[in-house]
Motif scaffolding. Sequence first.
Motif, PDB file in Angstrom:
ATOM      1  N   TYR A 124       5.141   1.722   0.838  1.00 41.41           N
ATOM      2  CA  TYR A 124       5.521   2.747   1.624  1.00 41.41           C
ATOM      3  C   TYR A 124       6.898   3.459   1.156  1.00 41.41           C
ATOM      4  O   TYR A 124       7.851   3.893   1.751  1.00 41.41           O
ATOM      5  N   ARG A 150       1.110 -10.640   7.233  1.00 41.00           N
ATOM      6  CA  ARG A 150       1.131  -9.647   6.245  1.00 41.00           C
ATOM      7  C   ARG A 150       2.341  -8.986   6.423  1.00 41.00           C
ATOM      8  O   ARG A 150       2.569  -8.123   7.422  1.00 41.00           O
ATOM      9  N   SER A 173       4.224  -7.408  10.271  1.00 37.15           N
ATOM     10  CA  SER A 173       5.444  -7.680  10.083  1.00 37.15           C
ATOM     11  C   SER A 173       6.035  -7.853  11.789  1.00 37.15           C
ATOM     12  O   SER A 173       6.771  -8.976  12.175  1.00 37.15           O
ATOM     13  N   TYR A 206       6.835   4.875   9.564  1.00 32.83           N
ATOM     14  CA  TYR A 206       6.074   4.537   8.620  1.00 32.83           C
ATOM     15  C   TYR A 206       5.745   5.759   7.482  1.00 32.83           C
ATOM     16  O   TYR A 206       6.056   5.836   6.471  1.00 32.83           O
ATOM     17  N   LYS A 262       0.897  -0.965  -0.038  1.00 38.87           N
ATOM     18  CA  LYS A 262       0.114  -0.138  -0.022  1.00 38.87           C
ATOM     19  C   LYS A 262       1.096   1.229  -0.139  1.00 38.87           C
ATOM     20  O   LYS A 262       2.162   1.233   0.308  1.00 38.87           O
TER      21      LYS A 262
END
Length: 629
Positions: free
Chosen positions: A44, A219, A204, A354, A40
């Motif tokens: 990142y 995932r 993760s 993130y 997505k």
Amino acid sequence: MSTERTERSWVEINLDHYRANIEQIKQHLNPEQGFMQIVKADAYGHGALEISKVAIDLGALYLGVANMEEGKLLRLQGIKAPILVLSPAIKSEISQIIEYELTPTVSDLEFANALDSFAAERNLLVPIHVKIDTGMHRSGLSYELAFQGYQKITQLRHLEVEGIFSHFASSESDENYTGTQLAKFQEFISLLNSLPRYIHIANSSGVLSHNDPCTNLVRLGILSYGIYTNPIQAKLIRLLPVMTFKSSIIQIKPICRGETLGYNRTWTAPHDTTYAIIPVGYADGYDFMLSNRATVVIQNKSYPVVGRISMDMITVDLKADPLMSVGTEVTLLGGSESKTSAEELSGLFAGSAYELLCQIGRRAKRYYFSDGHLISSSPLSRRDFVSSDFSDSKLNTIIESAISQRLQNEEIGEMIYREILRSFFYNKDRDVHYRSNFVHNIALQSPINSYYPTITSLSYSKVLQNDYFIVACANSDEVLQPYFKRNDVEYRWLMDANFELSPHHFKLSTVSVNGIALTTQITRLLDCIEIKCSHPSLTQLIGSEVDFLIETETLYPVSSHQLSIFITELTRGVKVHFCYPPEVNNVEITPIFSGQSKFPMISHTEHDIYLETKVDQWVFPMSGIVFSY
Ligand SMILES: *Cc1c(COP(=O)(O)O)cnc(C)c1O
């Protein structure tokens, strides 16, 4: 990188590091567990397409995206692997989720019903993953009502539950809470009579802290990109940062003790020094909050960012280092030094690694490295392509979304190409007829009376549609135009305007289908000759693929210095041979190809030119080849 750069800043993506991270994470998986690569937000910030390709190579069973748009983009770029849309979809996304074969997440009954009715109308069975909220309290069926809701969803006849999942709220930091979430999930699963194919909960960090052996999918996001979410993880696993954000010094200036630097004068030089100007700012994703906090690395040494981050520039105290020069490379994020790690930088302002990754390099080009080599670099800037023939609204949306995702021309071209093929083959409710093994030979001979006697031979395979076809020949382009639109015309020839239109000047020497010589019937119209080619036994061949051969003998005016071949139908694999007499010099060939590759292979010998595409390469209508001399 050794090549001279034209960019002010750039992002390097090390796919070897990504591979190494995945291998490391795999060590923590159970033998039955596969992984979904989360891509997505353009992976990142790493580039969803490139990461997806490598992930699939490494065995990813699924890709995860945030919304329909992201999934669609990957499909248009040719990704075939299953793709889960993680966030709850909105109803208006349903039709495209299905069209692009994305797997939606179902988090509530209302959406499930809407999806089911849509699928029912089209008589489809749509795979879904049902999300259960075990304590994140974001999307998903609320835990108390989840069992009942799940039962209802399984009864919807046009939905097939392929997966059940949940999501941890703080797998990197809160052992207890994560444990509670996991227990709830396990309890839910234990209530079910039959289990879907995929059961997954761990992101993760969850793989390291709470990898439940009852699940068969994990995932992977942030850790796969080489970012730790908790320093303790470094003891369990060795990750390598995949992204490096770089720029170079554009100016070096002295500053005297007591002078201030930048907007609002937030930094005062404590002594005489020199500082570097680096052409990146918060508009490039280098966060404003890093003002007076961050460190950059230049030639393995670290230097502090001083003054405020501007929109397009930052300033760095060089501590009067005399070895610095304009053009020197600067690492802003990533790389081998911990001071520029995403963890460290985001920590300087209590931000999120993130977020930093997602925003970095907003204006920068990405360079992908694999096996130590640059594998994808600058695009060909002249690759703009759209044939007006295909400029329907769908293509416009594709181009718009491609541009909004900052894709390069080459990638846009690739997407348009796929979309056109797709609309040819999937969306049109008619059979698509295309030519394959298209071979066109044209031989000009030494001139006689200012004409080149010309022999042409055209052969290709195609599904036979009628028990006849037309060959048309005219003196003017306008007259010939309608024949380009008819589907019973296989060959059109433009004669010299000076010619009397006669079968003498345009002769069909051979016309055959599967070796059967056809009978020709000539009709002279006012400004055109139509030759109908037919044979009684063609009736039996209708609907099957046959080999066409059309050979002509004709005259080509010496006064004309150009000869064109049009590719009027969707064609797979093109070979053209043009051969010319000694009287013709300096022949230039210009292919005008619409399709995936605009540049076929071309070779010259003394009196010949050969043009060839790959056998399986699609060439779209509106293509052509011009020989000029
Ligand atoms: C983003 C996301 C992930 C990946 O999380 P990481 O912490 O980056 O590993 C996993 N699952 C869902 C549902 C997500 O939205």
